[in-house]
Motif scaffolding. Structure first.
Motif, short mmCIF file in Angstrom:
data_model
loop_
_atom_site.label_atom_id
_atom_site.label_comp_id
_atom_site.label_asym_id
_atom_site.label_seq_id
_atom_site.Cartn_x
_atom_site.Cartn_y
_atom_site.Cartn_z
N LYS A 173 2.46 -0.36 -1.58
CA LYS A 173 2.10 -0.83 -2.81
C LYS A 173 1.14 -1.98 -3.04
O LYS A 173 0.56 -2.15 -4.20
CB LYS A 173 3.58 -1.41 -3.34
N LEU A 174 0.47 -2.25 -1.84
CA LEU A 174 -0.53 -3.16 -1.99
C LEU A 174 -1.69 -2.74 -2.48
O LEU A 174 -2.04 -1.39 -2.09
CB LEU A 174 -0.66 -3.80 -0.45
N PRO A 175 -2.83 -3.25 -3.17
CA PRO A 175 -4.02 -2.78 -3.57
C PRO A 175 -4.66 -1.98 -2.38
O PRO A 175 -5.54 -0.97 -2.70
CB PRO A 175 -4.76 -3.97 -4.20
N TYR A 176 -4.85 -2.52 -1.20
CA TYR A 176 -5.45 -1.86 -0.06
C TYR A 176 -4.86 -0.42 0.15
O TYR A 176 -5.67 0.51 0.44
CB TYR A 176 -5.19 -2.62 1.11
N ASN A 177 -3.77 -0.01 -0.20
CA ASN A 177 -3.05 1.11 0.09
C ASN A 177 -3.23 2.15 -1.25
O ASN A 177 -2.91 2.96 -0.96
CB ASN A 177 -1.73 1.01 0.72
N ARG A 178 -3.47 1.53 -2.20
CA ARG A 178 -3.26 2.34 -3.39
C ARG A 178 -4.62 2.95 -3.78
O ARG A 178 -4.55 4.24 -4.50
CB ARG A 178 -3.01 1.41 -4.80
N GLY A 179 -5.72 2.53 -3.40
CA GLY A 179 -6.78 3.34 -3.31
C GLY A 179 -7.32 3.53 -4.93
O GLY A 179 -6.82 2.64 -5.74
N SER A 180 -7.80 4.57 -5.24
CA SER A 180 -8.05 5.15 -6.50
C SER A 180 -6.81 5.40 -7.31
O SER A 180 -5.55 5.44 -6.58
CB SER A 180 -8.92 6.46 -6.52
N SER A 181 -6.81 5.29 -8.47
CA SER A 181 -5.57 5.57 -9.33
C SER A 181 -5.05 6.70 -8.97
O SER A 181 -5.50 7.65 -8.79
CB SER A 181 -6.09 5.31 -10.96
N CYS A 182 -3.54 6.69 -8.92
CA CYS A 182 -2.60 7.79 -8.59
C CYS A 182 -1.36 7.65 -9.41
O CYS A 182 -0.32 7.28 -8.73
CB CYS A 182 -2.33 7.90 -7.01
N ASP A 183 -1.56 8.12 -10.88
CA ASP A 183 -0.42 7.88 -11.53
C ASP A 183 0.33 9.29 -11.87
O ASP A 183 -0.55 10.31 -11.66
CB ASP A 183 -0.78 7.20 -12.87
N LEU A 184 1.34 9.20 -12.56
CA LEU A 184 2.22 10.39 -12.63
C LEU A 184 1.39 11.63 -13.52
O LEU A 184 1.33 12.61 -13.30
CB LEU A 184 3.37 10.26 -13.13
#
Length: 201
Positions: A173-184
């Motif tokens: 859940k950290l910003p480092y791992n979220r990368g670009s937006s990946c929403d439903l």
């Protein structure tokens, strides 16, 4: 090319998946790693649906996944968890890529590459090891600090026994791992597009 596993969905090996993709549109490939891991390297044509999001919205995603689906992660553990969640939601024809993206890359199969990042398993090892080392060093001056190391060890043992990892889910859940937006909404929009993907192998 595939085999059933009593504790989860069937598996398919790299050779079998490559043959299916070469022969035609092939199955829908769902990569359940973090967006950052996905951006680093992924199978051409794959869709990124992080495991935490897949678990939370499996019923919604199931409505857009009627055809054959192959689930991919780093080595197969997270993909197996994703397969169990989707199977509970009533999705048939699920398979897990045996050995994950590591096996795919080891076989010299086509990969789309981006900015290199540490995968989640490596991050877990770094954080867990750092906490244990710090706790052991602190225990010299702070009574009871060694129990922190014991708690981390117990947590890792539970993670191995249950094939889940709370630390990994938190790090994901950290910003480092979220990368670009990946929403439903973005993912569902991509899944609705059933046209063959041009960059598939």
């Amino acid at each position: 090319m595939s085999s059933s596993h009593p504790a989860g969905p069937a598996t398919i090996d790299t050779t079998g998946l490559r043959e299916q993709l070469t022969a035609g549109p092939g199955p829908r490939i769902i990569d359940v790693r973090t967006p950052a891991e996905f951006e680093t390297a992924h199978i051409p044509g794959a869709y990124n649906v992080p495991l935490d999001l897949l678990r939370e919205h499996r019923a919604e995603l199931r409505r857009h996944l009627d055809e054959d689906v192959v689930l991919v992660c780093r080595s197969g553990a997270r993909a197996t968890q994703a397969g169990q969640s989707l199977a509970q939601a009533g999705l048939p024809n699920l398979k897990v890529l045996d050995g994950g993206i590591l096996a795919w890359q080891a076989a010299d199969a086509p990969v789309n590459r981006g900015k290199p990042r540490w995968d989640l398993e490596r991050q877990v090892r770094l954080v867990a090891g750092s906490i244990v080392l710090t706790a052991v060093l602190l225990s010299v001056a702070v009574p009871g600090a060694q129990w922190i190391a014991a708690a981390i060890g117990a947590g890792l043992a539970v993670a191995a026994l249950t094939n889940t990892c709370a630390m990994g889910m938190l790090l994901g859940k950290l910003p480092y791992n979220r990368g670009s937006s990946c929403d439903l909404d973005t993912i569902v929009g991509q899944l609705r597009d059933t046209a063959p993907t041009a960059d598939r192998p």
